[in-house]
Design a protein around this motif. Structure first.
Motif, PDB file in Angstrom:
ATOM      1  N   ASP A  98     -10.832  -6.696 -53.287  1.00  0.00           N
ATOM      2  CA  ASP A  98     -11.130  -5.659 -52.302  1.00  0.00           C
ATOM      3  C   ASP A  98     -10.204  -5.789 -51.094  1.00  0.00           C
ATOM      4  O   ASP A  98      -9.689  -4.790 -50.591  1.00  0.00           O
ATOM      5  CB  ASP A  98     -12.600  -5.759 -51.871  1.00  0.00           C
ATOM      6  N   TYR A  99      -9.972  -7.011 -50.630  1.00  0.00           N
ATOM      7  CA  TYR A  99      -9.075  -7.228 -49.490  1.00  0.00           C
ATOM      8  C   TYR A  99      -7.663  -6.754 -49.836  1.00  0.00           C
ATOM      9  O   TYR A  99      -7.002  -6.095 -49.031  1.00  0.00           O
ATOM     10  CB  TYR A  99      -9.065  -8.714 -49.105  1.00  0.00           C
ATOM     11  N   ILE A 100      -7.206  -7.077 -51.041  1.00  0.00           N
ATOM     12  CA  ILE A 100      -5.869  -6.669 -51.482  1.00  0.00           C
ATOM     13  C   ILE A 100      -5.756  -5.149 -51.520  1.00  0.00           C
ATOM     14  O   ILE A 100      -4.774  -4.573 -51.043  1.00  0.00           O
ATOM     15  CB  ILE A 100      -5.564  -7.266 -52.872  1.00  0.00           C
ATOM     16  N   ARG A 101      -6.753  -4.505 -52.071  1.00  0.00           N
ATOM     17  CA  ARG A 101      -6.711  -3.047 -52.221  1.00  0.00           C
ATOM     18  C   ARG A 101      -6.864  -2.321 -50.881  1.00  0.00           C
ATOM     19  O   ARG A 101      -6.157  -1.361 -50.599  1.00  0.00           O
ATOM     20  CB  ARG A 101      -7.798  -2.562 -53.189  1.00  0.00           C
ATOM     21  N   ARG A 102      -7.783  -2.786 -50.045  1.00  0.00           N
ATOM     22  CA  ARG A 102      -8.073  -2.078 -48.785  1.00  0.00           C
ATOM     23  C   ARG A 102      -7.135  -2.464 -47.638  1.00  0.00           C
ATOM     24  O   ARG A 102      -6.685  -1.595 -46.897  1.00  0.00           O
ATOM     25  CB  ARG A 102      -9.497  -2.358 -48.333  1.00  0.00           C
ATOM     26  N   ASN A 103      -6.892  -3.761 -47.466  1.00  0.00           N
ATOM     27  CA  ASN A 103      -6.133  -4.200 -46.303  1.00  0.00           C
ATOM     28  C   ASN A 103      -4.628  -4.297 -46.561  1.00  0.00           C
ATOM     29  O   ASN A 103      -3.834  -4.032 -45.658  1.00  0.00           O
ATOM     30  CB  ASN A 103      -6.662  -5.549 -45.808  1.00  0.00           C
TER      31      ASN A 103
END
Length: 155
Positions: A98-103
């Protein structure tokens, strides 16, 4: 579970490198002889890998590291030894994705390596959607080790 992710600072890198895992996971313990080399690699601004400290409920809980390779991103994960085995690995892996995709706004293929004996981690990664696609023998601090490569398809 909610995680706070931030670029790793020197004090966090030092603490991370001192984590000591019990058998059979001592493989992940950085030997004293490799400490300075690992610390320098983590702190180098242009080493190709970005390291992040991950906090949970205000406590240093784990690490994410990201290495961009052409169109892919290699993911590395680590959870504090005393937090391992509590069935949070899948959720922690999903938080990294999620961090990779969003941030980081990365939409490409994410992959990781896991020592073949670490079935607990493999189950966590599979639960987060990763699938095995290759394996490789590699030299590690502890000798020759077989690593399973697992991937998460592009979104």
């Amino acid at each position: 579970m909610k995680y706070q992710v931030k670029p790793m600072e020197e004090h966090e890198a030092i603490e991370y490198l001192q984590w000591r895992y019990p058998e059979p996971y001592t493989f992940y313990n950085v030997p004293a002889a490799g400490f300075a080399e690992c610390l320098a690699e983590i702190l180098a601004p242009d080493n190709g890998t970005d390291y992040y400290a991950v906090y949970r409920k205000g406590s240093y809980y784990g690490i994410f590291c990201f290495n961009y390779q052409s169109q892919d991103l290699e993911l590395g994960l680590g959870i504090r030894p005393e937090e391992c085995g509590k069935h949070h690995g899948r959720q922690f892996t999903l938080a990294a994705v999620d961090y990779i995709r969003r941030n980081l706004l990365f939409k490409g293929r994410i992959w990781l390596r896991v020592a073949d004996f670490n079935e607990r981690a493999q189950r966590s990664y599979e639960g987060a959607g990763f699938k095995p696609f290759d394996q490789q023998l590699a030299i590690s601090w502890h000798g020759l080790t077989n690593f399973i490569h697992m991937e998460l398809p592009e979104t």
